[in-house]
Motif scaffolding. Sequence first.
Motif, PDB file in Angstrom:
ATOM      1  N   THR A   1       0.832  -1.206   0.000  1.00  0.00           N
ATOM      2  CA  THR A   1       0.000   0.000   0.000  1.00  0.00           C
ATOM      3  C   THR A   1       0.864   1.252   0.000  1.00  0.00           C
ATOM      4  O   THR A   1       1.852   1.334   0.740  1.00  0.00           O
ATOM      5  CB  THR A   1      -0.915   0.026   1.232  1.00  0.00           C
ATOM      6  N   HIS A   2       0.494   2.213  -0.859  1.00  0.00           N
ATOM      7  CA  HIS A   2       1.181   3.507  -0.919  1.00  0.00           C
ATOM      8  C   HIS A   2       0.238   4.601  -0.446  1.00  0.00           C
ATOM      9  O   HIS A   2      -0.962   4.591  -0.747  1.00  0.00           O
ATOM     10  CB  HIS A   2       1.614   3.836  -2.355  1.00  0.00           C
ATOM     11  N   ASN A   3       0.777   5.577   0.285  1.00  0.00           N
ATOM     12  CA  ASN A   3       0.003   6.791   0.587  1.00  0.00           C
ATOM     13  C   ASN A   3       0.797   8.046   0.195  1.00  0.00           C
ATOM     14  O   ASN A   3       0.434   9.155   0.568  1.00  0.00           O
ATOM     15  CB  ASN A   3      -0.376   6.858   2.076  1.00  0.00           C
ATOM     16  N   CYS A   4       1.895   7.834  -0.569  1.00  0.00           N
ATOM     17  CA  CYS A   4       2.720   8.954  -1.024  1.00  0.00           C
ATOM     18  C   CYS A   4       2.240   9.427  -2.398  1.00  0.00           C
ATOM     19  O   CYS A   4       1.491   8.736  -3.088  1.00  0.00           O
ATOM     20  CB  CYS A   4       4.187   8.536  -1.088  1.00  0.00           C
ATOM     21  N   GLN A   5       2.692  10.605  -2.791  1.00  0.00           N
ATOM     22  CA  GLN A   5       2.307  11.164  -4.079  1.00  0.00           C
ATOM     23  C   GLN A   5       3.207  10.598  -5.187  1.00  0.00           C
ATOM     24  O   GLN A   5       4.363  10.244  -4.962  1.00  0.00           O
ATOM     25  CB  GLN A   5       2.421  12.692  -4.060  1.00  0.00           C
ATOM     26  N   ARG A   6       2.616  10.532  -6.383  1.00  0.00           N
ATOM     27  CA  ARG A   6       3.387  10.076  -7.528  1.00  0.00           C
ATOM     28  C   ARG A   6       4.405  11.149  -7.923  1.00  0.00           C
ATOM     29  O   ARG A   6       4.151  12.345  -7.817  1.00  0.00           O
ATOM     30  CB  ARG A   6       2.473   9.764  -8.709  1.00  0.00           C
ATOM     31  N   LYS A   7       5.566  10.696  -8.406  1.00  0.00           N
ATOM     32  CA  LYS A   7       6.652  11.601  -8.776  1.00  0.00           C
ATOM     33  C   LYS A   7       6.738  11.731 -10.300  1.00  0.00           C
ATOM     34  O   LYS A   7       6.464  10.782 -11.036  1.00  0.00           O
ATOM     35  CB  LYS A   7       7.990  11.065  -8.261  1.00  0.00           C
ATOM     36  N   TRP A   8       7.165  12.914 -10.746  1.00  0.00           N
ATOM     37  CA  TRP A   8       7.439  13.104 -12.171  1.00  0.00           C
ATOM     38  C   TRP A   8       8.894  12.776 -12.510  1.00  0.00           C
ATOM     39  O   TRP A   8       9.224  12.478 -13.646  1.00  0.00           O
ATOM     40  CB  TRP A   8       7.129  14.535 -12.592  1.00  0.00           C
ATOM     41  N   VAL A   9       9.750  12.857 -11.507  1.00  0.00           N
ATOM     42  CA  VAL A   9      11.160  12.501 -11.669  1.00  0.00           C
ATOM     43  C   VAL A   9      11.475  11.401 -10.668  1.00  0.00           C
ATOM     44  O   VAL A   9      11.462  11.634  -9.463  1.00  0.00           O
ATOM     45  CB  VAL A   9      12.085  13.710 -11.442  1.00  0.00           C
ATOM     46  N   VAL A  10      11.747  10.209 -11.185  1.00  0.00           N
ATOM     47  CA  VAL A  10      12.017   9.044 -10.332  1.00  0.00           C
ATOM     48  C   VAL A  10      13.517   8.777 -10.333  1.00  0.00           C
ATOM     49  O   VAL A  10      14.142   8.654 -11.399  1.00  0.00           O
ATOM     50  CB  VAL A  10      11.250   7.803 -10.844  1.00  0.00           C
ATOM     51  N   LYS A  11      14.098   8.674  -9.153  1.00  0.00           N
ATOM     52  CA  LYS A  11      15.546   8.517  -9.039  1.00  0.00           C
ATOM     53  C   LYS A  11      16.045   7.206  -9.638  1.00  0.00           C
ATOM     54  O   LYS A  11      17.159   7.118 -10.131  1.00  0.00           O
ATOM     55  CB  LYS A  11      15.960   8.606  -7.568  1.00  0.00           C
ATOM     56  N   ARG A  12      15.232   6.183  -9.588  1.00  0.00           N
ATOM     57  CA  ARG A  12      15.674   4.878 -10.083  1.00  0.00           C
ATOM     58  C   ARG A  12      15.605   4.774 -11.608  1.00  0.00           C
ATOM     59  O   ARG A  12      16.069   3.795 -12.190  1.00  0.00           O
ATOM     60  CB  ARG A  12      14.867   3.755  -9.444  1.00  0.00           C
ATOM     61  N   CYS A  13      15.053   5.786 -12.240  1.00  0.00           N
ATOM     62  CA  CYS A  13      15.062   5.834 -13.712  1.00  0.00           C
ATOM     63  C   CYS A  13      16.382   6.458 -14.158  1.00  0.00           C
ATOM     64  O   CYS A  13      16.455   7.624 -14.551  1.00  0.00           O
ATOM     65  CB  CYS A  13      13.868   6.645 -14.220  1.00  0.00           C
ATOM     66  N   THR A  14      17.435   5.681 -14.108  1.00  0.00           N
ATOM     67  CA  THR A  14      18.766   6.155 -14.442  1.00  0.00           C
ATOM     68  C   THR A  14      19.068   5.917 -15.925  1.00  0.00           C
ATOM     69  O   THR A  14      18.341   5.190 -16.620  1.00  0.00           O
ATOM     70  CB  THR A  14      19.821   5.427 -13.591  1.00  0.00           C
ATOM     71  N   SER A  15      20.144   6.517 -16.381  1.00  0.00           N
ATOM     72  CA  SER A  15      20.547   6.316 -17.768  1.00  0.00           C
ATOM     73  C   SER A  15      20.928   4.860 -18.025  1.00  0.00           C
ATOM     74  O   SER A  15      20.643   4.321 -19.098  1.00  0.00           O
ATOM     75  CB  SER A  15      21.723   7.242 -18.099  1.00  0.00           C
ATOM     76  N   ARG A  16      21.544   4.219 -17.042  1.00  0.00           N
ATOM     77  CA  ARG A  16      21.920   2.812 -17.212  1.00  0.00           C
ATOM     78  C   ARG A  16      20.676   1.931 -17.313  1.00  0.00           C
ATOM     79  O   ARG A  16      20.642   0.986 -18.111  1.00  0.00           O
ATOM     80  CB  ARG A  16      22.811   2.371 -16.048  1.00  0.00           C
ATOM     81  N   TRP A  17      19.661   2.231 -16.520  1.00  0.00           N
ATOM     82  CA  TRP A  17      18.429   1.445 -16.580  1.00  0.00           C
ATOM     83  C   TRP A  17      17.745   1.638 -17.941  1.00  0.00           C
ATOM     84  O   TRP A  17      17.269   0.676 -18.547  1.00  0.00           O
ATOM     85  CB  TRP A  17      17.490   1.867 -15.458  1.00  0.00           C
TER      86      TRP A  17
END
Length: 361
Positions: A65-81
Amino acid sequence: MLFESVEVLRKAVTEYSVKQRVDIWFSRNEQKRLKAQCADGCPWLLYGSVDNRSNGMVIKTYQGTHNCQRKWVVKRCTSRWLAEKYLESFRADKKMSIANFGRVVQKEWNLTPSRSKLQRARRLAMQTVMGDEVEQYKLLWDYGNELRKSNPGTSFFLTLDGNIFSTLYLSLDACKRGFLSACRPLIFLDGCHIKTKYGGQILTAVGIDPNDCMYPIALGIVEVESLSSWTWFLETLKTDLGIANTFPWTIMTDKQKVMTTLVASIYFKCHNQLHCNSNHLIAMQGLIPAVQKVFPESEHRFCVRHLYSNFQQHFKGENLKNQLWSCARSSSVPQWNRNMDKMRTLDKKAYEWLEKMPPQT
């Protein structure tokens, strides 16, 4: 839920983080244990560890369960990924632009990574697809030895400027023997750019086999197309093929290189820089004087396809194109004159443009 290894579990958590647009971080990241949590105050939690009975990573605790807001910039979306995720896309389309790449990512993940991140991702993906250029240059000596071992008689000449790559000449023995024994004494020469990090030019020599198909003879790699580089390539080719008498041979080149020389000549005259023309014109024309120097007694012809690419910039139409090819296929001067008369009937300016070139070229 069972995962094969901790690496597979990390990738699954990363993809979940990007897809759900939440910032998940690893509070415990070990070879046998992995604990992932969401932002402060969010109850989302995942904990997995190695299970000896199943020989893999088993999820022991999971709170989804999540109660946080969705992000437009996700840290895990890296260039390597991104590079790993779209590796096959770049393998299928090596010319995919940054703009198209960004649109694909936005459509599939609803994210807008920065342009610099997209550029890094594309660079990493292309490095995987094309290989590391530095490591490939290091393998050239081994490649040459393998060619000599598998195809004795192969010419592989690699020169260095200090410890830096300078030039390379390559001609397979099987290609040389086949060309000399079964092909006509006709050599086509051309050059093209190497569009990689270190650049350079590929110089090629091909022939025509009995089936009227292209037959590879030799290739060279140089820094730039110039008089010295073309002279080196042609002299090496001439020695390699054992050509002593150049009279029976015909050399065909790109007509555009002559056009480039004329344009450069006009440029220097207009700018009162005639004192500079020796170096600049040699660098720009290169191939033409090199052929005249190394194959002085050979017939020199120009490629009609390249000639037409210049012709069609001024004269459009299928009729003019077909008539140009009829003129090019003329086997005698009288036939050439008859075809040129037809060209004059179709377009007088096109006739005047083509008349500037001698029939034998």
